[in-house]
Design an enzyme around this catalytic site. Structure first.
Site, PDB file in Angstrom:
ATOM      1  N   SER A  20     -67.274   4.901  16.531  1.00 26.66           N
ATOM      2  CA  SER A  20     -68.521   5.022  17.298  1.00 26.66           C
ATOM      3  C   SER A  20     -69.454   6.084  16.722  1.00 26.66           C
ATOM      4  O   SER A  20     -69.031   7.187  16.373  1.00 26.66           O
ATOM      5  CB  SER A  20     -68.190   5.372  18.755  1.00 26.66           C
ATOM      6  N   SER A  22     -71.917   7.156  18.596  1.00 30.58           N
ATOM      7  CA  SER A  22     -72.494   7.819  19.770  1.00 30.58           C
ATOM      8  C   SER A  22     -72.258   9.329  19.795  1.00 30.58           C
ATOM      9  O   SER A  22     -73.174  10.084  20.148  1.00 30.58           O
ATOM     10  CB  SER A  22     -71.973   7.178  21.059  1.00 30.58           C
ATOM     11  N   LYS A  71     -66.036  -2.552  29.094  1.00 29.76           N
ATOM     12  CA  LYS A  71     -67.358  -2.651  29.724  1.00 29.76           C
ATOM     13  C   LYS A  71     -67.355  -3.456  31.034  1.00 29.76           C
ATOM     14  O   LYS A  71     -68.206  -3.248  31.886  1.00 29.76           O
ATOM     15  CB  LYS A  71     -68.368  -3.262  28.743  1.00 29.76           C
ATOM     16  N   ASP A 107     -77.685  -1.735  26.921  1.00 32.67           N
ATOM     17  CA  ASP A 107     -77.648  -2.497  25.656  1.00 32.67           C
ATOM     18  C   ASP A 107     -78.862  -3.437  25.525  1.00 32.67           C
ATOM     19  O   ASP A 107     -79.533  -3.457  24.495  1.00 32.67           O
ATOM     20  CB  ASP A 107     -76.366  -3.343  25.565  1.00 32.67           C
ATOM     21  N   ALA A 133     -72.056 -15.770  21.875  1.00 35.50           N
ATOM     22  CA  ALA A 133     -72.112 -15.731  23.340  1.00 35.50           C
ATOM     23  C   ALA A 133     -71.100 -14.721  23.889  1.00 35.50           C
ATOM     24  O   ALA A 133     -70.489 -14.929  24.925  1.00 35.50           O
ATOM     25  CB  ALA A 133     -71.853 -17.117  23.915  1.00 35.50           C
ATOM     26  N   GLY A 134     -70.911 -13.624  23.157  1.00 35.73           N
ATOM     27  CA  GLY A 134     -69.995 -12.578  23.607  1.00 35.73           C
ATOM     28  C   GLY A 134     -70.713 -11.570  24.490  1.00 35.73           C
ATOM     29  O   GLY A 134     -71.783 -11.853  25.041  1.00 35.73           O
ATOM     30  N   GLY A 135     -70.143 -10.365  24.589  1.00 41.01           N
ATOM     31  CA  GLY A 135     -70.693  -9.341  25.482  1.00 41.01           C
ATOM     32  C   GLY A 135     -72.112  -8.940  25.124  1.00 41.01           C
ATOM     33  O   GLY A 135     -72.981  -8.833  26.005  1.00 41.01           O
ATOM     34  N   TYR A 231     -75.289  -3.136  12.583  1.00 39.24           N
ATOM     35  CA  TYR A 231     -75.980  -2.028  11.896  1.00 39.24           C
ATOM     36  C   TYR A 231     -75.157  -1.505  10.721  1.00 39.24           C
ATOM     37  O   TYR A 231     -75.587  -0.571  10.032  1.00 39.24           O
ATOM     38  CB  TYR A 231     -76.326  -0.889  12.870  1.00 39.24           C
TER      39      TYR A 231
HETATM   40  P1  NAP Z   1     -67.758 -10.248  21.276  1.00 34.52           P
HETATM   41  O1  NAP Z   1     -67.931 -10.060  22.727  1.00 34.52           O
HETATM   42  O2  NAP Z   1     -66.400 -10.280  20.703  1.00 34.52           O
HETATM   43  O3  NAP Z   1     -68.521 -11.625  20.866  1.00 34.52           O
HETATM   44  C1  NAP Z   1     -68.510 -12.115  19.560  1.00 34.52           C
HETATM   45  C2  NAP Z   1     -69.189 -13.469  19.496  1.00 34.52           C
HETATM   46  O4  NAP Z   1     -69.189 -13.903  18.145  1.00 34.52           O
HETATM   47  C3  NAP Z   1     -68.480 -14.555  20.303  1.00 34.52           C
HETATM   48  O5  NAP Z   1     -69.443 -15.381  20.896  1.00 34.52           O
HETATM   49  C4  NAP Z   1     -67.688 -15.323  19.265  1.00 34.52           C
HETATM   50  O6  NAP Z   1     -67.571 -16.689  19.527  1.00 34.52           O
HETATM   51  C5  NAP Z   1     -68.556 -15.172  18.035  1.00 34.52           C
HETATM   52  N1  NAP Z   1     -67.719 -15.217  16.827  1.00 34.52           N
HETATM   53  C6  NAP Z   1     -66.822 -14.280  16.426  1.00 34.52           C
HETATM   54  N2  NAP Z   1     -66.213 -14.668  15.289  1.00 34.52           N
HETATM   55  C7  NAP Z   1     -66.717 -15.902  15.003  1.00 34.52           C
HETATM   56  C8  NAP Z   1     -66.474 -16.841  13.966  1.00 34.52           C
HETATM   57  N3  NAP Z   1     -65.575 -16.595  12.991  1.00 34.52           N
HETATM   58  N4  NAP Z   1     -67.181 -17.995  13.961  1.00 34.52           N
HETATM   59  C9  NAP Z   1     -68.084 -18.260  14.937  1.00 34.52           C
HETATM   60  N5  NAP Z   1     -68.341 -17.408  15.954  1.00 34.52           N
HETATM   61  C10 NAP Z   1     -67.677 -16.239  15.988  1.00 34.52           C
HETATM   62  O7  NAP Z   1     -68.521  -9.118  20.454  1.00 34.52           O
HETATM   63  P2  NAP Z   1     -69.792  -8.238  20.890  1.00 34.52           P
HETATM   64  O8  NAP Z   1     -69.328  -7.052  21.651  1.00 34.52           O
HETATM   65  O9  NAP Z   1     -70.792  -9.148  21.493  1.00 34.52           O
HETATM   66  O10 NAP Z   1     -70.290  -7.684  19.459  1.00 34.52           O
HETATM   67  C11 NAP Z   1     -70.763  -8.570  18.488  1.00 34.52           C
HETATM   68  C12 NAP Z   1     -71.434  -7.801  17.355  1.00 34.52           C
HETATM   69  O11 NAP Z   1     -72.543  -7.068  17.857  1.00 34.52           O
HETATM   70  C13 NAP Z   1     -70.552  -6.777  16.637  1.00 34.52           C
HETATM   71  O12 NAP Z   1     -70.838  -6.878  15.265  1.00 34.52           O
HETATM   72  C14 NAP Z   1     -71.029  -5.452  17.182  1.00 34.52           C
HETATM   73  O13 NAP Z   1     -70.875  -4.401  16.262  1.00 34.52           O
HETATM   74  C15 NAP Z   1     -72.512  -5.730  17.392  1.00 34.52           C
HETATM   75  N6  NAP Z   1     -73.120  -4.866  18.434  1.00 34.52           N
HETATM   76  C16 NAP Z   1     -74.181  -4.102  18.086  1.00 34.52           C
HETATM   77  C17 NAP Z   1     -74.778  -3.301  19.039  1.00 34.52           C
HETATM   78  C18 NAP Z   1     -75.944  -2.429  18.671  1.00 34.52           C
HETATM   79  O14 NAP Z   1     -76.243  -1.500  19.424  1.00 34.52           O
HETATM   80  N7  NAP Z   1     -76.636  -2.705  17.589  1.00 34.52           N
HETATM   81  C19 NAP Z   1     -74.296  -3.296  20.368  1.00 34.52           C
HETATM   82  C20 NAP Z   1     -73.201  -4.124  20.690  1.00 34.52           C
HETATM   83  C21 NAP Z   1     -72.617  -4.918  19.701  1.00 34.52           C
HETATM   84  P3  NAP Z   1     -66.535 -17.268  20.651  1.00 34.52           P
HETATM   85  O15 NAP Z   1     -67.199 -17.009  21.960  1.00 34.52           O
HETATM   86  O16 NAP Z   1     -66.410 -18.709  20.328  1.00 34.52           O
HETATM   87  O17 NAP Z   1     -65.267 -16.479  20.467  1.00 34.52           O
END
Ligand code: NAP
Length: 294
Positions: A20, A22, A71, A107, A133-135, A231
């Site tokens: 992190s 943060s 979360k 976020d 479609a994750g968090g 990032y």
């Molecule tokens: P998450 O809840 O695990 O969601 C990941 C998503 O990506 C899911 O919808 C998943 O699909 C899809 N995915 C993962 N691997 C895949 C693959 N091989 N093929 C197709 N789809 C795939 O993760 P998250 O917390 O949303 O975070 C996602 C990204 O955002 C990370 O890289 C994180 O570092 C970044 N992030 C950045 C910030 C920022 O402040 N800039 C904040 C939060 C997160 P399924 O639903 O089918 O499993």
């Protein structure tokens, strides 16, 4: 940083928390603003989360950030959460109140602020495509819908997760949603309809920097704004390929900084220096990238 009997504390709870940024961000803010505060990362086991929150409360912490995988789980230990956090179904910021911690989700708002600051982009009346479609997709989609986007298309591997976000957007916010899979025959048209395309999948994130969301990037057109919320690296393969198509591009650093700024404002009432922290984090991320190449 001098810690003394008057120092106030904030924290981040997660597992893992080692990655992190943060702590660097908030401790730098406190130093730059000469505030007698400190921000501490705590890696905690899931079954001890309740005791962890209770501990922060009893020790007088002013607030905390919550990161993966807590979360959603954190909500039951709070005295209440904001309407936006309720729609998103997740909390990333705790704010101390008289009777316990209150939950917020910064976020989505951080993402929107970064879009406005860096590209002067406002979602009102715009068609958006969100990949994943994750968090984080949930926070991004719901905030875009609350801010007046006209239509949100969600492309995801698991259609059920996309549909659940679509249901909230349509039924609770009243914005049109379309859900598609990566193999959809009409995917090219759906992508080309979008004025804003946002990658929220981790595909392309360090260390798997050759990763790419599974779509043909030649479909992207020069009038589109393409955002990758990753990032690290600062420019993902997806952003590089989008730039080659003539698209405007934006990485996830602005979202990261703005979600932190919003939390900091809620804890202290002070607006911290955004540009200074951007330079510091950019330098740190670039250094990590060059160390990895060595
Ligand atoms: P998450 O809840 O695990 O969601 C990941 C998503 O990506 C899911 O919808 C998943 O699909 C899809 N995915 C993962 N691997 C895949 C693959 N091989 N093929 C197709 N789809 C795939 O993760 P998250 O917390 O949303 O975070 C996602 C990204 O955002 C990370 O890289 C994180 O570092 C970044 N992030 C950045 C910030 C920022 O402040 N800039 C904040 C939060 C997160 P399924 O639903 O089918 O499993």
């Amino acid at each position: 940083m001098d810690i003394n009997g008057k120092t106030k504390f904030a924290a981040i709870l997660g597992n893992p928390v080692g990655h992190s940024l943060s702590p660097v961000m908030h401790n730098t803010f406190f130093q730059l603003l000469k505030m007698n505060y400190a921000y501490i990362p705590f890696e905690i086991d899931a079954e001890k989360l309740d005791k962890g929150v209770e501990g922060l409360w009893n020790l007088g912490f002013i607030g905390a950030n919550i990161t993966i995988p807590f979360k959603e789980k954190i909500i039951k230990y709070l005295v209440g959460i904001s309407p936006e956090a309720r729609l998103i179904g997740a909390v990333n910021t705790l704010v101390r109140k008289d009777n316990g911690f209150w939950g917020e989700n910064t976020d989505g708002k951080g993402f929107l602020r970064a879009l406005k600051q860096e590209k002067e982009f406002t979602p009102q009346g715009k068609r958006v495509v969100v990949l994943g479609a994750g968090g984080s997709a949930r926070a991004v989609c719901i905030t875009l819908a609350l801010d007046g986007a006209e239509k949100i298309t969600i492309v995801n591997r698991s259609l059920a997760k996309g549909k659940e976000i679509g249901r909230v957007i349509e039924k609770e916010i009243g914005v049109g949603a379309k859900i598609a899979g990566w193999e959809d025959k009409g995917l090219k048209t759906l992508i080309q309809e979008g004025e804003l395309i946002v990658n929220t999948t981790p595909l392309g994130m360090k260390p798997n920097v050759m990763g790419l969301p599974p779509l043909n990037t030649q479909w992207l057109t020069k009038d589109q704004l393409v955002v990758d919320i990753i990032y690290s690296p600062l420019e993902t393969r997806f952003l590089k390929e989008a730039a080659q198509q003539g698209c405007q591009t934006q990485n996830g650093l602005g979202m990261l900084i703005n979600q932190g700024l919003l939390a900091f404002e809620k804890w202290t009432g002070v607006i911290p220096p955004a540009e200074e922290i951007r330079k510091i984090l950019q330098k740190q991320l670039a250094l990590e990238e060059s160390n990895n190449r060595c």
